[in-house]
Design an enzyme around this catalytic site. Structure first.
Site, PDB file in Angstrom:
ATOM      1  N   SER A   1       0.868  -1.185   0.000  1.00  0.00           N
ATOM      2  CA  SER A   1       0.000   0.000   0.000  1.00  0.00           C
ATOM      3  C   SER A   1       0.902   1.232   0.000  1.00  0.00           C
ATOM      4  O   SER A   1       2.095   1.120   0.330  1.00  0.00           O
ATOM      5  CB  SER A   1      -0.844  -0.027   1.283  1.00  0.00           C
ATOM      6  OG  SER A   1      -1.442   1.229   1.541  1.00  0.00           O
TER       7      SER A   1
ATOM      8  N   TYR B   1      -1.898  -1.225  10.290  1.00  0.00           N
ATOM      9  CA  TYR B   1      -1.890  -1.314   8.823  1.00  0.00           C
ATOM     10  C   TYR B   1      -0.559  -0.784   8.268  1.00  0.00           C
ATOM     11  O   TYR B   1       0.075  -1.437   7.430  1.00  0.00           O
ATOM     12  CB  TYR B   1      -3.073  -0.508   8.271  1.00  0.00           C
ATOM     13  CG  TYR B   1      -3.364  -0.723   6.806  1.00  0.00           C
ATOM     14  CD1 TYR B   1      -4.027  -1.870   6.368  1.00  0.00           C
ATOM     15  CD2 TYR B   1      -3.009   0.229   5.856  1.00  0.00           C
ATOM     16  CE1 TYR B   1      -4.318  -2.060   5.013  1.00  0.00           C
ATOM     17  CE2 TYR B   1      -3.289   0.042   4.506  1.00  0.00           C
ATOM     18  CZ  TYR B   1      -3.950  -1.097   4.093  1.00  0.00           C
ATOM     19  OH  TYR B   1      -4.234  -1.282   2.759  1.00  0.00           O
TER      20      TYR B   1
HETATM   21  P1  NAD Z   1     -11.331  -6.430  -0.182  1.00  0.00           P
HETATM   22  O1  NAD Z   1     -11.859  -6.232   1.195  1.00  0.00           O
HETATM   23  O2  NAD Z   1     -12.232  -6.301  -1.355  1.00  0.00           O
HETATM   24  O3  NAD Z   1     -10.586  -7.834  -0.290  1.00  0.00           O
HETATM   25  C1  NAD Z   1      -9.891  -8.424   0.773  1.00  0.00           C
HETATM   26  C2  NAD Z   1      -9.917  -9.925   0.591  1.00  0.00           C
HETATM   27  O4  NAD Z   1      -9.153 -10.510   1.650  1.00  0.00           O
HETATM   28  C3  NAD Z   1     -11.308 -10.539   0.646  1.00  0.00           C
HETATM   29  O5  NAD Z   1     -11.439 -11.451  -0.432  1.00  0.00           O
HETATM   30  C4  NAD Z   1     -11.322 -11.311   1.973  1.00  0.00           C
HETATM   31  O6  NAD Z   1     -12.103 -12.493   1.911  1.00  0.00           O
HETATM   32  C5  NAD Z   1      -9.839 -11.647   2.131  1.00  0.00           C
HETATM   33  N1  NAD Z   1      -9.471 -11.892   3.532  1.00  0.00           N
HETATM   34  C6  NAD Z   1      -9.490 -11.014   4.563  1.00  0.00           C
HETATM   35  N2  NAD Z   1      -9.114 -11.648   5.701  1.00  0.00           N
HETATM   36  C7  NAD Z   1      -8.841 -12.935   5.381  1.00  0.00           C
HETATM   37  C8  NAD Z   1      -8.428 -14.081   6.116  1.00  0.00           C
HETATM   38  N3  NAD Z   1      -8.209 -14.064   7.447  1.00  0.00           N
HETATM   39  N4  NAD Z   1      -8.255 -15.246   5.457  1.00  0.00           N
HETATM   40  C9  NAD Z   1      -8.506 -15.306   4.138  1.00  0.00           C
HETATM   41  N5  NAD Z   1      -8.891 -14.260   3.376  1.00  0.00           N
HETATM   42  C10 NAD Z   1      -9.064 -13.086   3.997  1.00  0.00           C
HETATM   43  O7  NAD Z   1     -10.108  -5.393  -0.279  1.00  0.00           O
HETATM   44  P2  NAD Z   1      -9.214  -4.816  -1.461  1.00  0.00           P
HETATM   45  O8  NAD Z   1      -9.367  -3.352  -1.444  1.00  0.00           O
HETATM   46  O9  NAD Z   1      -9.412  -5.557  -2.735  1.00  0.00           O
HETATM   47  O10 NAD Z   1      -7.771  -5.110  -0.852  1.00  0.00           O
HETATM   48  C11 NAD Z   1      -6.866  -6.036  -1.373  1.00  0.00           C
HETATM   49  C12 NAD Z   1      -5.465  -5.657  -0.900  1.00  0.00           C
HETATM   50  O11 NAD Z   1      -5.118  -4.367  -1.401  1.00  0.00           O
HETATM   51  C13 NAD Z   1      -5.320  -5.562   0.627  1.00  0.00           C
HETATM   52  O12 NAD Z   1      -4.090  -6.115   1.020  1.00  0.00           O
HETATM   53  C14 NAD Z   1      -5.338  -4.067   0.886  1.00  0.00           C
HETATM   54  O13 NAD Z   1      -4.661  -3.725   2.067  1.00  0.00           O
HETATM   55  C15 NAD Z   1      -4.639  -3.560  -0.357  1.00  0.00           C
HETATM   56  N6  NAD Z   1      -4.904  -2.162  -0.664  1.00  0.00           N
HETATM   57  C16 NAD Z   1      -6.150  -1.723  -0.957  1.00  0.00           C
HETATM   58  C17 NAD Z   1      -6.357  -0.374  -1.226  1.00  0.00           C
HETATM   59  C18 NAD Z   1      -7.714   0.190  -1.551  1.00  0.00           C
HETATM   60  O14 NAD Z   1      -7.842   1.417  -1.650  1.00  0.00           O
HETATM   61  N7  NAD Z   1      -8.732  -0.615  -1.756  1.00  0.00           N
HETATM   62  C19 NAD Z   1      -5.279   0.508  -1.189  1.00  0.00           C
HETATM   63  C20 NAD Z   1      -4.012   0.019  -0.891  1.00  0.00           C
HETATM   64  C21 NAD Z   1      -3.832  -1.316  -0.634  1.00  0.00           C
END
Ligand code: NAD
Length: 261
Positions: free
Chosen positions: A143, A156
């Site tokens: 991130s 985080y």
């Molecule tokens: P999201 O919430 O749509 O997806 C997260 C996924 O992680 C889900 O499929 C969930 O089932 C899975 N998950 C969570 N805890 C779990 C566990 N204990 N065991 C198995 N699976 C688990 O979120 P996203 O926005 O698609 O995020 C994906 C990645 O991108 C993350 O690592 C997040 O930190 C990172 N990220 C997102 C953003 C943003 O703005 N959306 C920005 C920077 C980084």
């Protein structure tokens, strides 16, 4: 694209960025292991739909990767269902916001477990077979909070900075074996993860959801728009290609110039 059909394990791929990566890689003809915390029937249904849409093989596991055993279970489910992963995308992640001095210890543990320890365990499980094959691609979704801090995000930020460091170690240790390891560092991406923060701002300020979203994103990003998750899918397509074989140990921001400031 990679030379042949790879076996791509993407954690947390039933929604958001992970699903966009799965779709991109399936469209390119790769075998996909979907993973997320869904009921088995629902996850299997998603896997079958993806397999039918792109005419590829696709498996599903709902292993909870917040423990070392869960992470090992996911790799073993993958091997049983579609084969040995040659591409690992550590994408699953969770968030919790609170001041550092009020941060509940169990929330700290939970964020560290999913965002940092799970990638460690999954890399440890997958690297030996990649080394045997003399080829492998690992992409860790960190991130902007792996590069800079924001208030209220102690766990985080610590986990995502840790993931950048872990990426560099893995890249160094496996450079001799044709394995690249990189981190992607997104700013705001349009996924379910950011919705609670948008809703909270809309309620607090009594403004429309769209206005809250624009304000939240614009407060950090010089480009005040969220990244489409498909862009991350395309980046992973490139990082797994032959052309990217010397890109390793990098942390690549996709953040509308957030970290350029
Ligand atoms: P999201 O919430 O749509 O997806 C997260 C996924 O992680 C889900 O499929 C969930 O089932 C899975 N998950 C969570 N805890 C779990 C566990 N204990 N065991 C198995 N699976 C688990 O979120 P996203 O926005 O698609 O995020 C994906 C990645 O991108 C993350 O690592 C997040 O930190 C990172 N990220 C997102 C953003 C943003 O703005 N959306 C920005 C920077 C980084």
């Amino acid at each position: 694209m990679a030379n042949k059909s790879e076996i791509v394990l993407i954690t947390g791929s039933t929604s958001g960025i992970g699903l966009a990566v799965a779709r991109h890689m399936a469209e390119a003809g790769h075998t996909i292991m979907l993973h997320g915390l869904l009921e088995p029937a629902e996850g299997e249904k998603m896997a079958s739909a993806l397999a039918a849409e792109f005419d590829v093989r696709c498996g599903f596991s709902n292993a909870d990767i917040s423990t070392a055993e869960g992470a090992r279970q996911l790799v073993s489910d993958t091997r049983e269902s579609v084969g040995n992963p040659s591409v690992l995308v550590n994408n699953a992640g969770i968030q919790f916001t609170a001041s550092l001095h009020e941060f509940p210890a169990e929330r700290w543990d939970a964020v560290m477990a999913v965002n940092l320890s799970a990638p460690f365990h999954l890399m440890a499980e997958c690297i030996p077979a990649m080394r045997d094959a003399n080829w492998g691609r690992i992409i860790n979704i960190s991130s902007v909070h792996g590069l800079v801090a924001s208030a209220q995000k102690a766990a985080y930020c610590a986990a995502k900075h840790g993931l950048v460091g872990l990426t560099k170690v893995a890249a160094l240790e496996n450079a001799d074996a044709g394995i690249t390891v990189n981190a992607i560092c997104p700013g705001w991406v349009d996924t379910p993860l950011i919705e609670p923060q948008i809703k909270a701002l809309a309620e607090r300020e009594n403004i429309a959801i769209d206005d809250a979203k624009a304000r939240l994103i614009g407060a950090k990003q010089p480009m005040p728009v969220a990244t489409n998750p498909a862009a991350i899918g395309a980046m992973i397509g490139f990082l797994t290609s032959e052309a990217a074989k010397t890109i390793s140990g990098a942390s690549l921001p996709v953040d509308g110039a957030w970290t350029a400031q």
